[in-house]
Write a protein that holds these residues in place. Structure first.
Motif, PDB file in Angstrom:
ATOM      1  N   SER A  23     -14.951  -0.391  -8.393  1.00 28.16           N
ATOM      2  CA  SER A  23     -14.657   0.855  -9.105  1.00 28.16           C
ATOM      3  C   SER A  23     -14.002   1.898  -8.215  1.00 28.16           C
ATOM      4  O   SER A  23     -13.601   2.959  -8.701  1.00 28.16           O
ATOM      5  N   PHE A  24     -13.900   1.623  -6.919  1.00 28.70           N
ATOM      6  CA  PHE A  24     -13.282   2.553  -5.981  1.00 28.70           C
ATOM      7  C   PHE A  24     -12.046   1.906  -5.357  1.00 28.70           C
ATOM      8  O   PHE A  24     -11.952   0.694  -5.244  1.00 28.70           O
ATOM      9  N   ASP A  25     -11.114   2.759  -4.928  1.00 28.01           N
ATOM     10  CA  ASP A  25      -9.914   2.296  -4.245  1.00 28.01           C
ATOM     11  C   ASP A  25      -9.514   3.332  -3.201  1.00 28.01           C
ATOM     12  O   ASP A  25      -9.897   4.503  -3.286  1.00 28.01           O
ATOM     13  N   VAL A  26      -8.744   2.888  -2.236  1.00 30.67           N
ATOM     14  CA  VAL A  26      -8.083   3.851  -1.346  1.00 30.67           C
ATOM     15  C   VAL A  26      -6.929   4.442  -2.138  1.00 30.67           C
ATOM     16  O   VAL A  26      -6.019   3.732  -2.549  1.00 30.67           O
ATOM     17  N   ILE A  27      -6.988   5.741  -2.390  1.00 33.52           N
ATOM     18  CA  ILE A  27      -6.018   6.376  -3.283  1.00 33.52           C
ATOM     19  C   ILE A  27      -4.980   7.210  -2.540  1.00 33.52           C
ATOM     20  O   ILE A  27      -4.064   7.750  -3.161  1.00 33.52           O
ATOM     21  N   GLY A  28      -5.095   7.317  -1.221  1.00 33.41           N
ATOM     22  CA  GLY A  28      -4.098   8.108  -0.516  1.00 33.41           C
ATOM     23  C   GLY A  28      -4.497   8.388   0.918  1.00 33.41           C
ATOM     24  O   GLY A  28      -5.408   7.756   1.470  1.00 33.41           O
ATOM     25  N   ILE A  29      -3.814   9.355   1.523  1.00 31.64           N
ATOM     26  CA  ILE A  29      -4.056   9.730   2.919  1.00 31.64           C
ATOM     27  C   ILE A  29      -4.221  11.239   3.024  1.00 31.64           C
ATOM     28  O   ILE A  29      -3.744  11.994   2.177  1.00 31.64           O
ATOM     29  N   PHE A  30      -4.903  11.660   4.086  1.00 28.79           N
ATOM     30  CA  PHE A  30      -5.045  13.093   4.340  1.00 28.79           C
ATOM     31  C   PHE A  30      -4.630  13.402   5.773  1.00 28.79           C
ATOM     32  O   PHE A  30      -4.659  12.548   6.662  1.00 28.79           O
ATOM     33  N   VAL A  31      -4.237  14.639   5.963  1.00 27.97           N
ATOM     34  CA  VAL A  31      -3.887  15.159   7.289  1.00 27.97           C
ATOM     35  C   VAL A  31      -4.616  16.480   7.467  1.00 27.97           C
ATOM     36  O   VAL A  31      -4.644  17.312   6.555  1.00 27.97           O
ATOM     37  N   SER A  32      -5.240  16.655   8.607  1.00 24.61           N
ATOM     38  CA  SER A  32      -5.950  17.899   8.903  1.00 24.61           C
ATOM     39  C   SER A  32      -5.455  18.426  10.243  1.00 24.61           C
ATOM     40  O   SER A  32      -5.498  17.722  11.259  1.00 24.61           O
ATOM     41  N   SER A  33      -4.974  19.675  10.258  1.00 20.50           N
ATOM     42  CA  SER A  33      -4.335  20.208  11.459  1.00 20.50           C
ATOM     43  C   SER A  33      -4.679  21.685  11.641  1.00 20.50           C
ATOM     44  O   SER A  33      -5.049  22.376  10.679  1.00 20.50           O
ATOM     45  N   VAL A  34      -4.560  22.133  12.872  1.00 22.69           N
ATOM     46  CA  VAL A  34      -4.743  23.563  13.148  1.00 22.69           C
ATOM     47  C   VAL A  34      -3.495  24.343  12.774  1.00 22.69           C
ATOM     48  O   VAL A  34      -3.518  25.577  12.706  1.00 22.69           O
ATOM     49  N   ARG A  35      -2.389  23.662  12.558  1.00 23.43           N
ATOM     50  CA  ARG A  35      -1.115  24.316  12.249  1.00 23.43           C
ATOM     51  C   ARG A  35      -0.965  24.546  10.755  1.00 23.43           C
ATOM     52  O   ARG A  35      -1.552  23.851   9.924  1.00 23.43           O
ATOM     53  N   SER A  36      -0.129  25.501  10.409  1.00 25.93           N
ATOM     54  CA  SER A  36       0.061  25.878   9.012  1.00 25.93           C
ATOM     55  C   SER A  36       1.209  25.128   8.339  1.00 25.93           C
ATOM     56  O   SER A  36       1.318  25.143   7.115  1.00 25.93           O
ATOM     57  N   ASP A  37       2.071  24.471   9.122  1.00 23.80           N
ATOM     58  CA  ASP A  37       3.230  23.832   8.497  1.00 23.80           C
ATOM     59  C   ASP A  37       2.856  22.596   7.671  1.00 23.80           C
ATOM     60  O   ASP A  37       3.653  22.129   6.869  1.00 23.80           O
ATOM     61  N   VAL A  38       1.632  22.069   7.841  1.00 24.80           N
ATOM     62  CA  VAL A  38       1.232  20.890   7.063  1.00 24.80           C
ATOM     63  C   VAL A  38       0.967  21.239   5.595  1.00 24.80           C
ATOM     64  O   VAL A  38       0.877  20.358   4.743  1.00 24.80           O
ATOM     65  N   VAL A  39       0.828  22.528   5.299  1.00 28.78           N
ATOM     66  CA  VAL A  39       0.626  22.946   3.911  1.00 28.78           C
ATOM     67  C   VAL A  39       1.833  23.713   3.382  1.00 28.78           C
ATOM     68  O   VAL A  39       1.762  24.364   2.332  1.00 28.78           O
ATOM     69  N   ASN A  40       2.935  23.650   4.103  1.00 35.47           N
ATOM     70  CA  ASN A  40       4.165  24.325   3.693  1.00 35.47           C
ATOM     71  C   ASN A  40       5.139  23.295   3.129  1.00 35.47           C
ATOM     72  O   ASN A  40       5.625  22.414   3.839  1.00 35.47           O
ATOM     73  N   GLU A  41       5.408  23.387   1.839  1.00 35.08           N
ATOM     74  CA  GLU A  41       6.266  22.395   1.169  1.00 35.08           C
ATOM     75  C   GLU A  41       7.699  22.422   1.686  1.00 35.08           C
ATOM     76  O   GLU A  41       8.440  21.452   1.508  1.00 35.08           O
ATOM     77  N   GLN A  42       8.099  23.503   2.308  1.00 35.36           N
ATOM     78  CA  GLN A  42       9.469  23.617   2.817  1.00 35.36           C
ATOM     79  C   GLN A  42       9.610  23.105   4.251  1.00 35.36           C
ATOM     80  O   GLN A  42      10.712  23.055   4.782  1.00 35.36           O
ATOM     81  N   SER A  43       8.527  22.732   4.861  1.00 36.29           N
ATOM     82  CA  SER A  43       8.579  22.290   6.251  1.00 36.29           C
ATOM     83  C   SER A  43       9.027  20.832   6.346  1.00 36.29           C
ATOM     84  O   SER A  43       8.940  20.074   5.369  1.00 36.29           O
ATOM     85  N   PRO A  44       9.508  20.412   7.510  1.00 34.01           N
ATOM     86  CA  PRO A  44       9.908  19.005   7.701  1.00 34.01           C
ATOM     87  C   PRO A  44       8.753  18.029   7.544  1.00 34.01           C
ATOM     88  O   PRO A  44       8.979  16.823   7.398  1.00 34.01           O
ATOM     89  N   GLU A  45       7.516  18.533   7.556  1.00 31.57           N
ATOM     90  CA  GLU A  45       6.358  17.661   7.454  1.00 31.57           C
ATOM     91  C   GLU A  45       6.346  16.867   6.146  1.00 31.57           C
ATOM     92  O   GLU A  45       5.831  15.746   6.105  1.00 31.57           O
ATOM     93  N   PHE A  46       6.924  17.432   5.099  1.00 25.82           N
ATOM     94  CA  PHE A  46       6.894  16.724   3.820  1.00 25.82           C
ATOM     95  C   PHE A  46       7.864  15.550   3.812  1.00 25.82           C
ATOM     96  O   PHE A  46       7.600  14.516   3.204  1.00 25.82           O
ATOM     97  N   LYS A  47       8.990  15.688   4.496  1.00 22.99           N
ATOM     98  CA  LYS A  47       9.895  14.552   4.639  1.00 22.99           C
ATOM     99  C   LYS A  47       9.228  13.449   5.457  1.00 22.99           C
ATOM    100  O   LYS A  47       9.353  12.269   5.163  1.00 22.99           O
ATOM    101  N   ASN A  48       8.503  13.863   6.495  1.00 21.46           N
ATOM    102  CA  ASN A  48       7.783  12.893   7.309  1.00 21.46           C
ATOM    103  C   ASN A  48       6.688  12.193   6.509  1.00 21.46           C
ATOM    104  O   ASN A  48       6.434  11.002   6.695  1.00 21.46           O
TER     105      ASN A  48
END
Length: 487
Positions: A85-110
């Motif tokens: 009934s469970f699956d691996v549904i995705g990945i997470f990233v946790s960082s001290v930096r703010s660009d990981v939550v900025n949709e305009q940053s290069p992080e989203f392309k990565n």
């Protein structure tokens, strides 16, 4: 729009990952509660020794530094430990930096490239043993990023194809505990398959592939009974429990002590719900049965023929199944989860067994006995999982004969990032097979191969040693007779 539900303990875990390592990443284990809502069951950061990310305390690290191979390896390993009934549904990233939550940053392309690479690796890794479940392949995943600097979470839906696309997805941290209802089933394997390979040396892995195909075909044609009754697919699990509990309450004699029994609460518009009486019987698991049709009913009359084969393969044993469902899951979902759990467990133990083979071939004259690992269960510590009520969520691992529960402890730490006590691991769900009757049907010249290390030359050596000993005894008898005669 799809919504992901997380608990407050998930938020604390994301914060902890960023505080300890500055930059962390890992997998999300989740459950599909209904068509639009997914519940996060567990977050597990990656503990692989990643050559590309040498120092996770480096603030400059970004998603482009993540080793997709290490993450895909964790993804596959965790999938084998999850209930159906469970699956691996995705990945997470946790960082001290703010660009990981900025949709305009290069992080989203990565992040898009990372998902694409992982998906390709997963396809290659699972192709050797065919279709993994009885359902369609997953193509939508969750990308969750957390910034310690902003105390902010960003959640996106990733769709594979056309280079990969991100779309909006809602997420909510909820205070109410998740409610899980446990269903259990013991699936009996007792069937005989023909070995179609006419060569003298038969590939064991190919024969196991045939077993998987056969079991999957049977599961798709099977019917699932709950508490020994057929339940309509369209109702949800909560309605079924309420109906059953009402019947039980009506059968109970009236108590003079003033005690009362409360039924399961009616459905609400939001998930998760507060825990109620849960499963039938005050929190006990719901027993399920998977009933297979008569084998000839799966074939057309013209397909039934009498044939001769060079050998047969018999599979016998019990697969212990446990799944954990949301009260809002439909009965159709519940049945699918149970079937998936059986097939996932079978494929996993076959993969683990074949990974340990030094030679996948065996001669067709031999009686070859295989003993894949048995399934053991463990609960996630409360600090390592989302807060919940009702049934306690359990994952599983596989142990060969003679392996200690400490193997499970090491695997759980590396793959799920949790600390386990070996004493809490349940090893009784599946018993060890009895060796006493293993070779009752063999002839004098047949050879039984040991399950963990198949070595045809070993049996041949023992056979020659036996002949040599017999000859020595015969010569000694003749010599003794000659000496006595001369005397």
């Amino acid at each position: 729009m799809r919504t992901v539900l997380l608990s407050k303990s998930d938020e604390l875990y994301l914060e902890k990952c960023a505080q300890e390592n500055q930059f962390s990443y890992g997998i999300i284990v989740g459950h599909q509660a209904d068509l639009t809502k997914s519940v996060v069951v567990h977050l597990a950061r990656n503990n692989e020794e990643d050559g590309d990310v040498e120092d996770l305390a480096d603030v400059r690290l970004s998603i482009s530094d993540i080793n997709s191979q290490a993450l895909a390896s964790q993804w596959l390993s965790a999938s084998k430990m999850c209930p159906g009934s469970f699956d691996v549904i995705g990945i997470f990233v946790s960082s001290v930096r703010s660009d990981v939550v900025n949709e305009q940053s290069p992080e989203f392309k990565n992040a898009k490239k990372l998902f694409s690479d992982i998906y390709d690796l997963l396809l290659k890794s699972s192709s050797s043993f065919g279709v993994y479940t009885t359902d369609i392949a997953q193509t939508d995943f969750v990308f969750l990023s957390y910034s310690l600097a902003d105390k902010k979470v960003l959640c996106k839906n990733y769709s594979y194809g056309n280079g990969g696309t991100f779309s909006n997805m809602e997420h909510r941290f909820v205070d109410k505990p998740f409610e899980w209802i446990q269903l259990e089933c013991s699936y009996d394997l007792d069937d005989v398959l023909p070995i179609l390979d006419s060569s003298r040396r038969v590939n064991i892995e190919d024969q196991f592939q045939n077993v998987i195909v056969s079991v999957r075909k049977n599961l798709l044609a099977s019917e699932v009974f709950l508490q020994n009754e057929l339940v309509e697919d369209t109702i949800d699990l909560q309605a079924y429990i309420k109906k059953k509990k009402t019947k039980v309450d009506k059968l109970k004699p009236t108590s003079t002590s003033g005690a009362s029994t409360s039924a399961v609460s009616n459905a609400t518009d939001s998930l998760p719900q507060l825990a109620s009486d849960g499963a039938i019987g005050g929190g006990d698991p719901i027993r399920a049965s998977i009933v297979l049709p008569v084998k000839c009913q799966l074939s057309k009359p013209t397909d039934i023929k009498v044939r001769e084969f060079n050998g047969t393969l018999r599979m016998s044993g019990i697969i212990a199944t446990k799944v954990f469902c949301s009260p809002r899951n439909s009965i159709a979902d519940v049945k699918r989860f149970l079937r998936d759990d059986v097939l996932r467990s079978l494929i996993t133990r076959i993969q683990v067994y074949c990974d340990g083979l030094t030679d996948p071939y065996v001669t067709n004259e031999a009686l070859y006995i295989s003993e894949p690992p048995r399934r053991v269960f463990f609960s996630l510590p409360s600090e390592g999982t989302s807060s919940s009520t009702g049934a306690v969520v359990q994952f599983s691992e596989y142990l060969f004969r003679g392996e200690a529960p400490t193997v499970v402890v090491a695997q759980a730490k590396q793959i799920l990032d949790v600390e386990l006590d070996p004493e809490t691991i349940s090893v009784e769900a599946e018993g060890l097979p009895d060796d006493s009757n293993a070779g009752n049907d063999r002839t004098d010249d047949s050879r039984i191969m040991p399950s963990s290390m198949p070595k045809p030359e070993l049996s041949r050596s023992l056979y020659m040693v036996g002949i040599a000993v017999a000859l020595l005894v015969l010569l000694a008898s003749v010599a003794l007779h000659y000496v006595l005669s001369e005397g």
